[in-house]
Design an enzyme around this catalytic site. Structure first.
Site, PDB file in Angstrom:
ATOM      1  N   MET A   1       1.304  -0.992   0.210  1.00 60.30           N
ATOM      2  CA  MET A   1      -0.313   0.538  -0.262  1.00 60.30           C
ATOM      3  C   MET A   1       0.825   0.968  -0.273  1.00 60.30           C
ATOM      4  SD  MET A   1      -3.717  -1.132   1.831  1.00 60.30           S
ATOM      5  CE  MET A   1      -2.676  -0.766   4.028  1.00 60.30           C
TER       6      MET A   1
ATOM      7  N   HIS B   1       9.340  -3.611   3.297  1.00 57.72           N
ATOM      8  CA  HIS B   1       8.842  -3.231   1.630  1.00 57.72           C
ATOM      9  C   HIS B   1      10.261  -4.124   0.822  1.00 57.72           C
ATOM     10  CE1 HIS B   1       5.686  -1.183   3.411  1.00 57.72           C
ATOM     11  NE2 HIS B   1       5.115  -1.922   3.108  1.00 57.72           N
TER      12      HIS B   1
ATOM     13  N   MET C   1       8.539  -3.165  11.189  1.00 59.00           N
ATOM     14  CA  MET C   1       8.397  -2.097  10.530  1.00 59.00           C
ATOM     15  C   MET C   1       7.414  -1.958  10.182  1.00 59.00           C
ATOM     16  SD  MET C   1      12.467  -1.962   8.869  1.00 59.00           S
ATOM     17  CE  MET C   1      13.898  -1.693   9.235  1.00 59.00           C
TER      18      MET C   1
END
Ligand code: AMP
Length: 259
Positions: A27, A34, A179
Site C-alpha cells: 500500500m 518492503h 517495521m
C-alpha cells in the site's frame, strides 16, 4: 505504470516469453521491510512487479484510510533500488458500480478479522484483482501480517488460482519493533512505547501454552498510553494487537523460542 490494461499486457508478454513473474503487493509508504520482500522477489523470478495501492475497502475506519501516508516518489526510488522492474500504481481498482467481492470465511475469523469488520474481505478482493491483473507465478507476502498470509493462502487454494504464495519473515527496527508504515504516525513518546510493546511480545512468546497471552497482558498492564487489543496463541505463534493513541500496531512471534 498506472494503467491496469497496460500492466496485464506486459505481464502476459513476459509469461509468453517464458519469464517468471513475481508480485509484491503493497500500500505504498515503503520501508526496509518492503525492500526485503522485493529483494526476495528478485531472487524468485525474472520480472518483479511491486504494486502500490491504498485499498479503500480494507479500512474499517475512514480516518485511518485518509491518514494513510503517501510518498510515491520515494516509493518508486526504494522499489527500483530493491530490484523492482515495474512499479505499478493503479489510480483505482473499483469502478463506481463494482459489485463483486471475495470473502474468505474461516481464516478471516478471530484476531484482526473480528476487530476490523470487513477488513479481510477488502484484502481478499483487492489481492484477487491484483492477481488477475498481474497474473504472477509467485506473490510474496510478509509474515508480519500473519492472518493476512493465512487468508490469502486459503483463498488461492479454494479458488484454484495458479500462483505460489511465499511468506517472508518480519523485518524489524534495531529495537525489535516490526517495521510498518503506521510507525510514521507515532509521536516520539509513542515510539518509545512501541519498542516496549515489541519487547513484551518477544518476551511473552518465550513462555509456553496458556501462559503466553497472560504474560503479555501482565507485561503491558501498567504501560500507560498503550492498550492491548488482543493476545492469542494461534498455531505456534503469539499474535497480538495494541493501540497507541489512534495508531494500531500488530505483531506476532513464534512461541517457545529463547532469544
Ligand atoms: P503494506 O504496505 O503494509 O500493506 O504491506 C505490504 C506487504 O509488505 C505485506 O505483505 C506486508 O505483510 C509486508 N510487510 C509490511 N511490513 C513488513 C515487515 N516489517 N516485515 C516483513 N514484511 C512486511
Amino acid at each position: 505504470m498506472t494503467k491496469t490494461a497496460e500492466m496485464q499486457k506486459a505481464s502476459l508478454r513476459w509469461k509468453k516469453a517464458g519469464l517468471r513473474v513475481v508480485l509484491v503487493p503493497t500500500m505504498g509508504a515503503l520501508h526496509q521491510g518492503h525492500a526485503s520482500l522485493i529483494r526476495r522477489a528478485r531472487r524468485l523470478g525474472d520480472r518483479v512487479v511491486v504494486s502500490s495501492y491504498v485499498n479503500p475497502t480494507q479500512f474499517n475506519r475512514r480516518s485511518d484510510f485518509r491518514k494513510y501516508p503517501m510518498r510515491p516518489a520515494a516509493d518508486l526510488n526504494l522499489a527500483e533500488h530493491a530490484g523492482a522492474d515495474v512499479f505499478f500504481r493503479p489510480r483505482s481498482l473499483y469502478t463506481s458500480d463494482a459489485s463483486t467481492w471475495v470473502e474468505e470465511t474461516a481464516r478471516s475469523r478471530g484476531r484482526c478479522g473480528d476487530r476490523r469488520p470487513g477488513h479481510f474481505r477488502g484484502v481478499a478482493t483487492v489481492v484477487t484483482k491484483l492477481l488477475g491483473i498481474v497474473q504472477p507465478d509467485v506473490a510474496v507476502f510478509g509474515e508480519k501480517d500473519l492472518q493476512q498470509c493465512e487468508v490469502i493462502e486459503r483463498l488461492v487454494r479454494d479458488l484454484y488460482l495458479p500462483v505460489k504464495i511465499v511468506r517472508h519473515p518480519t523485518i524489524r527496527e534495531k529495537d525489535g519493533l516490526a517495521m510498518s508504515s503506521r510507525n510514521l504516525r507515532l509521536s516520539p513518546r509513542q515510539r518509545v512505547l512501541a519498542a516496549v510493546w515489541a519487547k513484551a511480545v518477544r518476551v511473552a512468546a518465550q513462555e509456553r501454552g496458556g501462559a503466553v497471552p497472560r504474560r503479555l497482558r501482565r507485561l503491558l498492564q501498567n504501560v500507560s498510553g498503550l492498550r492491548l487489543e488482543y493476545a492469542e496463541v494461534v498455531g505456534r505463534h503469539l499474535c497480538a494487537a495494541a493501540w497507541l493513541g489512534s495508531v494500531r500496531l500488530i505483531d506476532n512471534r513464534k512461541c517457545g523460542l529463547k532469544r
